[in-house]
Design a protein around this motif. Sequence first.
Motif, PDB file in Angstrom:
ATOM      1  N   ASP A  44      11.387  53.667  -6.711  1.00 13.21           N
ATOM      2  CA  ASP A  44      10.718  52.871  -5.681  1.00 13.21           C
ATOM      3  C   ASP A  44      10.172  53.750  -4.552  1.00 13.21           C
ATOM      4  OD1 ASP A  44      13.253  53.587  -4.860  1.00 13.21           O
ATOM      5  OD2 ASP A  44      13.708  51.647  -3.937  1.00 13.21           O
ATOM      6  N   ILE A  46       7.909  55.712  -1.954  1.00 13.24           N
ATOM      7  CA  ILE A  46       6.814  55.266  -1.103  1.00 13.24           C
ATOM      8  C   ILE A  46       6.158  56.487  -0.476  1.00 13.24           C
ATOM      9  CG2 ILE A  46       6.166  53.961   0.962  1.00 13.24           C
ATOM     10  CD1 ILE A  46       8.605  52.174   0.431  1.00 13.24           C
ATOM     11  N   HIS A  48       3.527  57.622   2.433  1.00 17.91           N
ATOM     12  CA  HIS A  48       2.823  57.221   3.647  1.00 17.91           C
ATOM     13  C   HIS A  48       1.728  58.249   3.909  1.00 17.91           C
ATOM     14  CE1 HIS A  48       6.110  54.441   4.819  1.00 17.91           C
ATOM     15  NE2 HIS A  48       6.888  55.363   4.283  1.00 17.91           N
ATOM     16  N   ILE A  54       0.759  52.962   4.189  1.00 20.71           N
ATOM     17  CA  ILE A  54       1.389  53.163   2.886  1.00 20.71           C
ATOM     18  C   ILE A  54       0.286  53.330   1.853  1.00 20.71           C
ATOM     19  CG2 ILE A  54       2.841  52.141   1.104  1.00 20.71           C
ATOM     20  CD1 ILE A  54       4.443  50.830   3.333  1.00 20.71           C
ATOM     21  N   SER A  56       0.936  54.518  -1.468  1.00 23.68           N
ATOM     22  CA  SER A  56       1.355  54.183  -2.832  1.00 23.68           C
ATOM     23  C   SER A  56       2.795  53.705  -2.848  1.00 23.68           C
ATOM     24  CB  SER A  56       1.190  55.387  -3.773  1.00 23.68           C
ATOM     25  OG  SER A  56       2.099  56.410  -3.452  1.00 23.68           O
ATOM     26  N   PHE A  57       3.058  52.817  -3.791  1.00 22.33           N
ATOM     27  CA  PHE A  57       4.397  52.322  -4.052  1.00 22.33           C
ATOM     28  C   PHE A  57       4.760  52.774  -5.460  1.00 22.33           C
ATOM     29  CE2 PHE A  57       2.695  49.214  -1.057  1.00 22.33           C
ATOM     30  CZ  PHE A  57       3.737  49.077  -0.165  1.00 22.33           C
ATOM     31  N   GLU A 131      10.919  58.804   0.115  1.00 21.34           N
ATOM     32  CA  GLU A 131       9.696  58.581   0.870  1.00 21.34           C
ATOM     33  C   GLU A 131       9.078  59.913   1.248  1.00 21.34           C
ATOM     34  OE1 GLU A 131       9.469  55.148   3.919  1.00 21.34           O
ATOM     35  OE2 GLU A 131      11.569  55.805   3.920  1.00 21.34           O
TER      36      GLU A 131
END
Length: 152
Positions: A44, A46, A48, A54, A56-57, A131
């Motif tokens: 999951d 992420i 930034h 954001i 992309s996920f 992240e």
Amino acid sequence: MFITKRRKVISMLVSEPKALADKWFKDIFTKGKLEILDNLVAPDFIAHGQGNQIDSFGIEDFKAWLRWYRDTFTDPVWQIDDAIATQDKVVLRYSGWTTYRGGLLDIPPHNQRVLETGIIIFRIQDGKIKELWCEMSDLQVLQQLGAFPLLR
């Protein structure tokens, strides 16, 4: 290894900032070994981008962006200028030369070399990159491509 605020050891696939930087820039961004992301980032994950938006996920979105980037900017030569690790974060300041091949904002390619600089912050959770935040010199790249004249 990195120590979290609770003094819990986070066992990373990479044990130090330089190793993470090498994997990120040499293996993924230079050689295009996207499969490395499957073991390096959380499912999951992420990313930034500029202004904390954001971009992309998840791994697959990031891989799609990376394919575009590697097609648009080729022949990369990256340099890590600084690598710092604290608690659950790794910070890299980088610079690199690439060749623009077209595909960005309808700017025509002239196969020119452009310099990109930036800072990436990785947040590590459960041994993987959860992240990232990246601030790049996009305006300077656009100026080098002739999209915006330099103000004097």
